[in-house]
Design a protein around this motif. Structure first.
Motif, mmCIF file in Angstrom:
data_model
loop_
_atom_site.group_PDB
_atom_site.id
_atom_site.type_symbol
_atom_site.label_atom_id
_atom_site.label_comp_id
_atom_site.label_asym_id
_atom_site.label_seq_id
_atom_site.Cartn_x
_atom_site.Cartn_y
_atom_site.Cartn_z
ATOM 1 N N ARG A 81 8.865 2.547 6.954
ATOM 2 C CA ARG A 81 8.562 2.698 8.371
ATOM 3 C C ARG A 81 7.080 3.067 8.519
ATOM 4 O O ARG A 81 6.533 3.803 7.712
ATOM 5 N N PHE A 82 6.465 2.581 9.594
ATOM 6 C CA PHE A 82 5.066 2.926 9.840
ATOM 7 C C PHE A 82 4.922 4.440 9.985
ATOM 8 O O PHE A 82 5.693 5.082 10.687
ATOM 9 N N LEU A 83 3.917 4.996 9.310
ATOM 10 C CA LEU A 83 3.692 6.437 9.333
ATOM 11 C C LEU A 83 2.434 6.794 10.114
ATOM 12 O O LEU A 83 2.486 7.534 11.100
ATOM 13 N N THR B 34 9.749 -5.345 1.891
ATOM 14 C CA THR B 34 10.465 -4.347 2.695
ATOM 15 C C THR B 34 11.531 -4.974 3.595
ATOM 16 O O THR B 34 12.219 -4.240 4.315
ATOM 17 N N THR B 35 11.663 -6.296 3.539
ATOM 18 C CA THR B 35 12.550 -7.054 4.427
ATOM 19 C C THR B 35 12.375 -6.656 5.889
ATOM 20 O O THR B 35 13.333 -6.555 6.643
ATOM 21 N N PHE C 221 2.928 3.666 5.152
ATOM 22 C CA PHE C 221 4.342 3.474 5.475
ATOM 23 C C PHE C 221 5.165 4.446 4.643
ATOM 24 O O PHE C 221 4.996 4.546 3.423
ATOM 25 N N SER C 222 6.043 5.172 5.301
ATOM 26 C CA SER C 222 6.915 6.111 4.600
ATOM 27 C C SER C 222 8.112 5.374 4.019
ATOM 28 O O SER C 222 8.500 4.306 4.506
ATOM 29 N N VAL D 231 0.945 1.745 1.006
ATOM 30 C CA VAL D 231 -0.313 1.772 1.741
ATOM 31 C C VAL D 231 -0.881 0.359 1.824
ATOM 32 O O VAL D 231 -1.012 -0.332 0.809
ATOM 33 N N ASP D 232 -1.204 -0.057 3.035
ATOM 34 C CA ASP D 232 -1.793 -1.373 3.277
ATOM 35 C C ASP D 232 -3.285 -1.176 3.512
ATOM 36 O O ASP D 232 -3.701 -0.614 4.525
ATOM 37 N N LEU D 233 -4.090 -1.626 2.553
ATOM 38 C CA LEU D 233 -5.537 -1.474 2.654
ATOM 39 C C LEU D 233 -6.134 -2.637 3.455
ATOM 40 O O LEU D 233 -5.581 -3.736 3.476
ATOM 41 N N PRO D 234 -7.273 -2.422 4.103
ATOM 42 C CA PRO D 234 -7.885 -3.486 4.901
ATOM 43 C C PRO D 234 -8.177 -4.731 4.074
ATOM 44 O O PRO D 234 -8.565 -4.646 2.912
ATOM 45 N N GLY D 235 -7.996 -5.886 4.690
ATOM 46 C CA GLY D 235 -8.287 -7.137 4.015
ATOM 47 C C GLY D 235 -9.782 -7.391 3.916
ATOM 48 O O GLY D 235 -10.562 -6.889 4.722
#
Length: 208
Positions: A16-18, A53-54, A74-75, A84-88
């Motif tokens: 889930r978005f944190l 994460t489906t 994201f938790s 963790v999604d790092l910037p592209g």
């Protein structure tokens, strides 16, 4: 590995978005375990995260690659386990000052985040090991950070072509000790998803 057998099994479907952060001091407290995803714009990073994460809406996919300029956390269902999604990288329509500022704060995260257990580098199997990819591999090697490479969009190639591409990537990376996993991946066909989840679980369950 965690010795507490009463802990619930790690579920990537629980993501889930944190929080989003533009700089290190805005990140969640630096304890627990994190795995971070990095990749050039248009390499399929958001699609890979959503597939793992489906959750098709977890990481935003955009027709304008590189729009995400924040570090997104994201938790998961285990306390203090995060993705963790790092910037592209490779985005076009930003100023040089913004790009430099962005890279500085991203560098702070990669250099100073103690709970980071590994980096997932997402690259297009048809265009692997760009300058950015090479830089990230060398950074992980220098900092002894475990690295997983997802060679995405494998469904765009015939299987024989994809296997040949994977052998080429492996050959170029054989000198790097940091590369723990090299996975042929497709968010469309779901190839490599379970292998990726197993490797991520092993990282996230590693105690400091």
């Amino acid at each position: 590995m965690s010795s507490d057998l009463t802990q619930k099994s790690l579920s990537f479907n629980s993501a889930r978005f944190l929080i989003s952060a533009s700089r290190l001091e805005e990140c969640p407290p630096d304890h627990g375990s994190e795995v971070a995803f990095a990749g050039r714009s248009n390499a399929g990073k958001s699609s890979a995260i959503n597939c793992i994460t489906t959750n098709g809406k977890l990481a935003r996919t955009s027709k304008t690659p590189g729009r995400t300029r924040l570090i997104n956390f994201f938790s998961l269902n285990r306390e203090n386990c995060r993705m963790v999604d790092l910037p592209g990288y490779g985005y076009a329509k930003v100023s040089r000052d913004m790009k430099d500022d962005w890279q500085k704060h991203l560098g702070h995260y990669l250099n100073d985040r103690r709970c980071l257990r590994g980096l997932v580098l997402v690259m297009d199997i048809r265009h692997p090991l760009t300058d950015f990819d090479q830089m990230m591999v060398e950074w992980c090697e220098h900092n002894n950070l475990p690295l997983m490479i997802l060679a995405t969009k494998a469904d765009k190639l015939k299987f024989g072509q994809a296997k040949t591409a994977m052998m080429g990537i492996a050959k170029k990376l054989e000198e790097f000790q940091c590369v723990e996993h090299l996975i042929m991946f497709s968010a469309t066909s779901k190839r490599g998803v379970e292998e990726c989840r197993e490797a991520l679980t092993a990282w996230l369950e590693t105690e400091d």
